[in-house]
Design a protein around this motif. Structure first.
Motif, PDB file in Angstrom:
ATOM      1  N   VAL A  37       0.728  -1.224   0.027  1.00 22.57           N
ATOM      2  CA  VAL A  37       0.010   0.102  -0.075  1.00 22.57           C
ATOM      3  C   VAL A  37       0.896   1.072  -0.088  1.00 22.57           C
ATOM      4  O   VAL A  37       0.452   2.308  -0.689  1.00 22.57           O
ATOM      5  N   ARG A  38       1.992   1.322   0.684  1.00 17.31           N
ATOM      6  CA  ARG A  38       2.809   2.590   0.628  1.00 17.31           C
ATOM      7  C   ARG A  38       3.427   2.703  -0.627  1.00 17.31           C
ATOM      8  O   ARG A  38       3.909   3.758  -1.104  1.00 17.31           O
ATOM      9  N   ALA A  88       2.970  -7.559 -11.271  1.00 15.65           N
ATOM     10  CA  ALA A  88       2.704  -7.589  -9.846  1.00 15.65           C
ATOM     11  C   ALA A  88       4.117  -7.510  -8.933  1.00 15.65           C
ATOM     12  O   ALA A  88       4.262  -7.895  -7.891  1.00 15.65           O
ATOM     13  N   ALA A  89       4.796  -6.968  -9.402  1.00 17.28           N
ATOM     14  CA  ALA A  89       6.388  -6.594  -9.003  1.00 17.28           C
ATOM     15  C   ALA A  89       6.128  -6.112  -7.374  1.00 17.28           C
ATOM     16  O   ALA A  89       7.112  -6.524  -6.656  1.00 17.28           O
ATOM     17  N   ALA A  90       5.385  -5.161  -7.336  1.00 17.08           N
ATOM     18  CA  ALA A  90       5.495  -4.560  -5.923  1.00 17.08           C
ATOM     19  C   ALA A  90       5.022  -5.565  -4.812  1.00 17.08           C
ATOM     20  O   ALA A  90       5.585  -5.722  -3.682  1.00 17.08           O
ATOM     21  N   GLY A  91       4.375  -6.582  -5.226  1.00 13.30           N
ATOM     22  CA  GLY A  91       3.866  -7.777  -4.220  1.00 13.30           C
ATOM     23  C   GLY A  91       5.073  -8.394  -3.966  1.00 13.30           C
ATOM     24  O   GLY A  91       5.400  -8.901  -2.748  1.00 13.30           O
ATOM     25  N   VAL A 260      -7.141  -5.233   2.251  1.00 23.05           N
ATOM     26  CA  VAL A 260      -7.386  -3.815   2.583  1.00 23.05           C
ATOM     27  C   VAL A 260      -9.086  -3.471   2.513  1.00 23.05           C
ATOM     28  O   VAL A 260      -9.630  -3.535   1.315  1.00 23.05           O
ATOM     29  N   PRO A 261      -9.681  -3.680   3.785  1.00 22.49           N
ATOM     30  CA  PRO A 261     -11.261  -3.536   3.745  1.00 22.49           C
ATOM     31  C   PRO A 261     -11.722  -2.257   3.028  1.00 22.49           C
ATOM     32  O   PRO A 261     -12.591  -2.102   2.490  1.00 22.49           O
ATOM     33  N   LEU A 262     -10.764  -1.244   3.065  1.00 22.06           N
ATOM     34  CA  LEU A 262     -11.294  -0.216   2.104  1.00 22.06           C
ATOM     35  C   LEU A 262     -11.830  -0.393   0.694  1.00 22.06           C
ATOM     36  O   LEU A 262     -12.690   0.162   0.085  1.00 22.06           O
ATOM     37  N   PHE A 263     -11.326  -1.499  -0.032  1.00 19.99           N
ATOM     38  CA  PHE A 263     -11.485  -1.840  -1.257  1.00 19.99           C
ATOM     39  C   PHE A 263     -12.685  -3.018  -1.294  1.00 19.99           C
ATOM     40  O   PHE A 263     -13.085  -3.235  -2.391  1.00 19.99           O
ATOM     41  N   LYS A 264     -13.040  -3.615  -0.265  1.00 22.81           N
ATOM     42  CA  LYS A 264     -14.027  -4.414   0.073  1.00 22.81           C
ATOM     43  C   LYS A 264     -14.112  -5.431  -1.228  1.00 22.81           C
ATOM     44  O   LYS A 264     -14.776  -6.031  -2.063  1.00 22.81           O
ATOM     45  N   ARG A 280      -6.199   6.608   4.540  1.00 19.86           N
ATOM     46  CA  ARG A 280      -7.677   5.944   4.586  1.00 19.86           C
ATOM     47  C   ARG A 280      -7.187   4.364   4.597  1.00 19.86           C
ATOM     48  O   ARG A 280      -7.898   3.496   5.171  1.00 19.86           O
ATOM     49  N   ALA A 281      -6.606   3.971   3.680  1.00 23.22           N
ATOM     50  CA  ALA A 281      -6.259   2.301   3.270  1.00 23.22           C
ATOM     51  C   ALA A 281      -5.704   1.823   4.610  1.00 23.22           C
ATOM     52  O   ALA A 281      -6.042   0.854   5.081  1.00 23.22           O
TER      53      ALA A 281
END
Length: 289
Positions: A37-38, A88-91, A260-264, A280-281
């Protein structure tokens, strides 16, 4: 029929006790998600939804299943992880930093920056990464060749390839699957991140993969369907003894934006977060901004 895995206690490289078997692994998953997320809040952002859907798969592999030495990424006896869905490199970078391959703060500071090895698609200059990927449909061919090479040399190194479900529309993957089955590459495991989405929309509306398990079975793979966010089930599937000499395939049912609950459960394919969106995330995850 495919096998469906449910929770079970297994032995693994990360020490786990029967009564609190997943505490360390779940903590790793939280840390990795926070870092992903960062990365979405860096100037160029990142492929967010598909990075978050991979987290438990990466934790199971890097934290438990694979034989690795983070302090010696090129150790000749290591297992290999090829992220064929290289966007998906960030992951993957976040998970590698969590397991000691490099400093996570270096990743945040240099992600997608000019001259940095931490590019937006997987880069082999990053410690722990053996192949640059991103052109979909190539990773499985690389993994098949690598597994065959180890088999011909009589070595025990294992190869794990993670593909996206949308990526399974690439014909090159099915050529590689045929070769892996014909060569009986039991040292190869293919993991399909079945998150149901790709850049252009829902996978099922673009090119249905509803028959994916049946196809893999017909191609001669020992095929398992599993909840890709259920760490015990993933570990049971990944660590199960071989059944004969067939290569193994895991269809991991996941959700884009998971954790990330924000995304549901419907995280964006790509995101560039503002400071407020990042706050918020993180708050939705129970994290301190």
């Amino acid at each position: 029929m495919t096998r469906s895995m449910t929770a079970a206690t297994t032995d693994a490289r990360v020490e786990r006790s029967p009564d609190s078997a997943l505490g360390p692994l779940e903590a790793h998953a939280r840390h990795i998600r926070r870092l992903i997320v960062r990365l979405a809040a860096t100037p160029a952002g990142c492929h967010l939804g598909g990075s978050l859907s991979l987290v438990e798969i990466l934790v199971a592999l890097l934290g438990c299943v694979m034989t690795l030495r983070p302090e010696d990424p090129h150790w000749e006896r290591r297992d290999h992880l090829i992220l064929s869905k290289g966007h998906a490199a960030a992951g993957l970078y976040a998970a590698l930093s969590e397991f000691g391959f490099f400093d996570p703060e270096e990743l945040v500071q240099r992600y997608n920056a000019e001259g940095s090895p931490f590019t937006g698609h997987v880069n082999a200059r990053v410690p722990g990464v053996d192949f640059s990927t991103g052109s979909l449909g190539h990773g499985l061919g690389l993994g098949t060749g690598l597994a065959l090479g180890y088999r011909l040399k009589g070595l025990s190194n294992r190869v794990y390839v993670i593909c996206g479900d949308g990526e399974m529309g690439e014909g090159s993957n099915w050529e590689a699957l045929q070769i892996a089955s014909h060569q009986r590459l039991s040292n190869l495991t293919v993991i399909i991140d079945r998150n149901g989405g790709q850049n252009d929309g829902p996978t099922e509306s673009i090119l249905s993969q509803a028959a994916l398990a049946d196809r893999l079975l017909m191609f001669g793979f020992d095929t398992v369907e599993v909840d890709g966010h259920d760490l015990p089930a993933l570990l049971q599937a990944l660590e199960a003894p071989p059944t004969g000499t067939a290569p193994r395939a895991l269809i991991a049912r996941t959700r884009k934006g998971a954790g990330v609950p924000l995304f549901k459960g419907k995280g964006p394919h790509y995101a560039v977060f503002s400071p407020e969106q990042l706050r918020r995330a993180l708050v939705s995850m129970g994290e301190t901004p």
